[in-house]
Write an enzyme that holds these catalytic residues in place. Sequence first.
Site, PDB file in Angstrom:
ATOM      1  N   ARG A  16       0.821  -1.218   0.000  1.00 10.71           N
ATOM      2  CA  ARG A  16       0.000   0.000   0.000  1.00 10.71           C
ATOM      3  C   ARG A  16       0.855   1.269   0.000  1.00 10.71           C
ATOM      4  NH1 ARG A  16      -5.625  -0.698   1.674  1.00 10.71           N
ATOM      5  NH2 ARG A  16      -6.173  -2.504   0.441  1.00 10.71           N
TER       6      ARG A  16
ATOM      7  N   ARG B  30      -3.744   6.382   0.596  1.00 10.09           N
ATOM      8  CA  ARG B  30      -4.311   7.568   1.240  1.00 10.09           C
ATOM      9  C   ARG B  30      -3.390   8.357   2.142  1.00 10.09           C
ATOM     10  NH1 ARG B  30      -9.433   4.061   2.821  1.00 10.09           N
ATOM     11  NH2 ARG B  30      -7.635   2.705   3.069  1.00 10.09           N
TER      12      ARG B  30
ATOM     13  N   ARG C  28      -7.552  10.933  -6.267  1.00 10.06           N
ATOM     14  CA  ARG C  28      -8.678  10.070  -5.916  1.00 10.06           C
ATOM     15  C   ARG C  28      -9.979  10.873  -5.952  1.00 10.06           C
ATOM     16  NH1 ARG C  28     -12.488   7.850  -4.017  1.00 10.06           N
ATOM     17  NH2 ARG C  28     -12.650   6.279  -2.393  1.00 10.06           N
TER      18      ARG C  28
ATOM     19  N   ASP D  48      -6.627  -3.505  -7.588  1.00  8.95           N
ATOM     20  CA  ASP D  48      -7.126  -4.146  -6.378  1.00  8.95           C
ATOM     21  C   ASP D  48      -7.329  -5.631  -6.638  1.00  8.95           C
ATOM     22  OD1 ASP D  48      -8.246  -3.203  -3.588  1.00  8.95           O
ATOM     23  OD2 ASP D  48      -9.461  -4.883  -4.263  1.00  8.95           O
TER      24      ASP D  48
ATOM     25  N   TYR E  82     -13.963 -13.021  -0.103  1.00 13.10           N
ATOM     26  CA  TYR E  82     -14.752 -11.820  -0.419  1.00 13.10           C
ATOM     27  C   TYR E  82     -15.944 -12.155  -1.309  1.00 13.10           C
ATOM     28  CZ  TYR E  82     -11.201  -8.831   1.655  1.00 13.10           C
ATOM     29  OH  TYR E  82     -10.364  -8.220   2.545  1.00 13.10           O
TER      30      TYR E  82
HETATM   31  O1  CP3 Z   1      -0.019   0.316  -3.201  1.00  9.94           O
HETATM   32  C1  CP3 Z   1      -0.413  -0.859  -3.323  1.00  9.94           C
HETATM   33  O2  CP3 Z   1      -0.206  -1.737  -2.467  1.00  9.94           O
HETATM   34  C2  CP3 Z   1      -1.093  -1.282  -4.616  1.00  9.94           C
HETATM   35  C3  CP3 Z   1      -2.508  -1.250  -4.656  1.00  9.94           C
HETATM   36  C4  CP3 Z   1      -3.352  -2.194  -3.811  1.00  9.94           C
HETATM   37  C5  CP3 Z   1      -4.619  -1.814  -3.308  1.00  9.94           C
HETATM   38  N1  CP3 Z   1      -5.206  -2.892  -2.736  1.00  9.94           N
HETATM   39  C6  CP3 Z   1      -5.199  -0.459  -3.426  1.00  9.94           C
HETATM   40  C7  CP3 Z   1      -6.333  -0.075  -2.564  1.00  9.94           C
HETATM   41  C8  CP3 Z   1      -3.163  -3.536  -3.463  1.00  9.94           C
HETATM   42  C9  CP3 Z   1      -1.960  -4.426  -3.701  1.00  9.94           C
HETATM   43  C10 CP3 Z   1      -4.350  -3.970  -2.802  1.00  9.94           C
HETATM   44  C11 CP3 Z   1      -4.547  -5.353  -2.323  1.00  9.94           C
HETATM   45  C12 CP3 Z   1      -5.764  -5.676  -1.587  1.00  9.94           C
HETATM   46  N2  CP3 Z   1      -7.028  -5.199  -1.766  1.00  9.94           N
HETATM   47  C13 CP3 Z   1      -5.827  -6.667  -0.564  1.00  9.94           C
HETATM   48  C14 CP3 Z   1      -4.668  -7.512  -0.112  1.00  9.94           C
HETATM   49  C15 CP3 Z   1      -3.773  -6.798   0.846  1.00  9.94           C
HETATM   50  C16 CP3 Z   1      -4.392  -6.550   2.195  1.00  9.94           C
HETATM   51  O3  CP3 Z   1      -4.670  -5.355   2.475  1.00  9.94           O
HETATM   52  O4  CP3 Z   1      -4.594  -7.502   2.945  1.00  9.94           O
HETATM   53  C17 CP3 Z   1      -7.158  -6.720  -0.111  1.00  9.94           C
HETATM   54  C18 CP3 Z   1      -7.673  -7.609   0.989  1.00  9.94           C
HETATM   55  C19 CP3 Z   1      -7.906  -5.782  -0.876  1.00  9.94           C
HETATM   56  C20 CP3 Z   1      -9.377  -5.533  -0.804  1.00  9.94           C
HETATM   57  C21 CP3 Z   1      -9.671  -4.139  -0.407  1.00  9.94           C
HETATM   58  N3  CP3 Z   1      -9.446  -3.025  -1.213  1.00  9.94           N
HETATM   59  C22 CP3 Z   1     -10.225  -3.687   0.799  1.00  9.94           C
HETATM   60  C23 CP3 Z   1     -10.615  -4.576   1.960  1.00  9.94           C
HETATM   61  C24 CP3 Z   1     -10.334  -2.302   0.706  1.00  9.94           C
HETATM   62  C25 CP3 Z   1     -10.985  -1.378   1.719  1.00  9.94           C
HETATM   63  C26 CP3 Z   1     -10.151  -1.173   2.900  1.00  9.94           C
HETATM   64  C27 CP3 Z   1      -9.365   0.093   2.779  1.00  9.94           C
HETATM   65  O5  CP3 Z   1      -8.154   0.059   3.051  1.00  9.94           O
HETATM   66  O6  CP3 Z   1      -9.992   1.102   2.439  1.00  9.94           O
HETATM   67  C28 CP3 Z   1      -9.807  -1.891  -0.538  1.00  9.94           C
HETATM   68  C29 CP3 Z   1      -9.680  -0.513  -1.063  1.00  9.94           C
HETATM   69  C30 CP3 Z   1      -8.317  -0.069  -1.516  1.00  9.94           C
HETATM   70  N4  CP3 Z   1      -7.461  -0.801  -2.291  1.00  9.94           N
HETATM   71  C31 CP3 Z   1      -7.730   1.208  -1.283  1.00  9.94           C
HETATM   72  C32 CP3 Z   1      -6.477   1.211  -1.942  1.00  9.94           C
HETATM   73  C33 CP3 Z   1      -5.502   2.351  -2.042  1.00  9.94           C
HETATM   74  C34 CP3 Z   1      -8.374   2.375  -0.546  1.00  9.94           C
HETATM   75  C35 CP3 Z   1      -9.420   2.921  -1.440  1.00  9.94           C
HETATM   76  C36 CP3 Z   1      -9.611   4.419  -1.342  1.00  9.94           C
HETATM   77  O7  CP3 Z   1      -8.789   5.202  -1.868  1.00  9.94           O
HETATM   78  O8  CP3 Z   1     -10.655   4.809  -0.809  1.00  9.94           O
END
Ligand code: CP3
Length: 354
Positions: free
Chosen positions: A34, A38, A47, A84, A160
Site C-alpha cells: 500500500r 491515502r 482520488r 485491487d 470476499y
Molecule cells: O499500493 C499498493 O499496495 C497497490 C494497490 C493495492 C490496493 N489494494 C489499493 C487499494 C493492493 C496491492 C491492494 C490489495 C488488496 N485489496 C488486498 C490484499 C492486501 C491486504 O490489504 O490484505 C485486499 C484484501 C484488498 C481488498 C480491499 N481493497 C479492501 C478490503 C479495501 C478497503 C479497505 C481500505 O483500506 O480502504 C480496498 C480498497 C483499496 N485498495 C484502497 C487502496 C488504495 C483504498 C481505497 C480508497 O482510496 O478509498
Amino acid sequence: MAQAPKEQTTSTVPYLVQALHGQVGTHVPFWLMRQAGRYLPEYRELRKKAGSFMNLCFTPEHAVTVTLQPLERYDMDAAILFSDILVVPYALGQTLDFVEGEGPRLGALSTPEDLDHLNFDDFEKKLDPVYQTVTGVKERLPAHKALIGFAGAPWTVACYMVQGRGDGEFTAARAFAANQPDVFESLIDKITEATALYLLRQIACGADAVQLFDSWAGLLPEPMFEKWVIGPTARLVSRIRGQYPDIPIIGFPRGAGAMYPRYAAATGVNGLGLDTQVSLSWALRECSRDVCLQGNLDPVHLLAGGQAMETEVLRILEQAKGRPFIFNLGHGVIKETPPEHVAQLAAILRAFKV
Ligand code: CP3
C-alpha cells in the site's frame, strides 16, 4: 594511444529481482505494501478527481500516475501496480462497489447457481485498462526499478466473493468451504484459472515480478490451509512458470504462522512475504535459503516513526544480513502515516551497508 576506459556496465536486472533470484547485493531492496494510497496527499487529490476508487483503478492515465507517486518521493526499488485484488471477481461478472469509509461490497455468492453466473465472456476486456496501466508504468520506470504485478490468491478472493464484504472473520465463506467442498472447489478452480490469465497478461505487458496476496490464509486450520491455500497457489506457480520460467513470484500468506516454511517449500514461490506477527529470526532458521524473505516491519512502527522505528528497522536488517532479503512492512501502510516517516525509513535503509 591509451585505450579508453571500459564503460562501467550496470546490470539492468532490477535489485529486487536479483534478491528474488537469491542474490545478496550491496543494499537491501525495499518497497511497501500500500505504498500508493491515502497517506499521500497527492493520492487523495487524484482520488477526489477520479470520483471513485474503481474509476481510479480503471483509468490507466490516473492509475499510472498513482503507481508512480511513491517513487517520485522515495527511492523505492519497486513500483506496485495500482489496482485491487477484487477486480478479478468484477471481471468474472460479480457486482463490485467500494463504499466510502466502509470498504468493498460484492453481490455475495451462496448457491451453485450463483457460481454459474460467473463467466469469462468479458474478462480480458474488463481488465484491459489494468493491462494498459502495466504497459504505461513500465514505459516510465527506470530499468533498475521493478514493476510488481499482483493478484489476490484464490482463497482470499473466494472469501470476499462468498462473504460479499471484508469483515475479518468470513464465517459464511468458511462454512461454505466446510459444508459444500465440491462447490467451493469449483469456485476456487474458476478463480485460479482467472488469476492465471490475469497474471500472465500482466507479465506479458511488462511486470518484472508478481505477488499473490493471501490476506486471510491465517483463518484456516492445517488441512484446509493445505487444500485451499497451498494447493491453488502451487498450481498458479507452476502455471506461470510453464510460460515464464524466470519470473519471480512472491507469496504473502498472511497469518500462516507455523505453516510459513511448508507454504514456501510446497508452492515453490521465490519470495515469502512475512506478516508482522511471525518471528523473522525463526523464519530465517526454518525456511530454505532458496527463498527470499520479505518483510516485516509492523506498520504501526512506520506510523510512529522516530527512534522506536529506527531500532526496529535495524533489528530486522541485522537479522537478515547475509541472506537474500527484501525489506517491507508486515501489512499495508496505515492511512494516517506521516509521509516524512517513509522518508526517514528510506534514509535508514539506504545508509545500511549489507
Ligand atoms: O499500493 C499498493 O499496495 C497497490 C494497490 C493495492 C490496493 N489494494 C489499493 C487499494 C493492493 C496491492 C491492494 C490489495 C488488496 N485489496 C488486498 C490484499 C492486501 C491486504 O490489504 O490484505 C485486499 C484484501 C484488498 C481488498 C480491499 N481493497 C479492501 C478490503 C479495501 C478497503 C479497505 C481500505 O483500506 O480502504 C480496498 C480498497 C483499496 N485498495 C484502497 C487502496 C488504495 C483504498 C481505497 C480508497 O482510496 O478509498
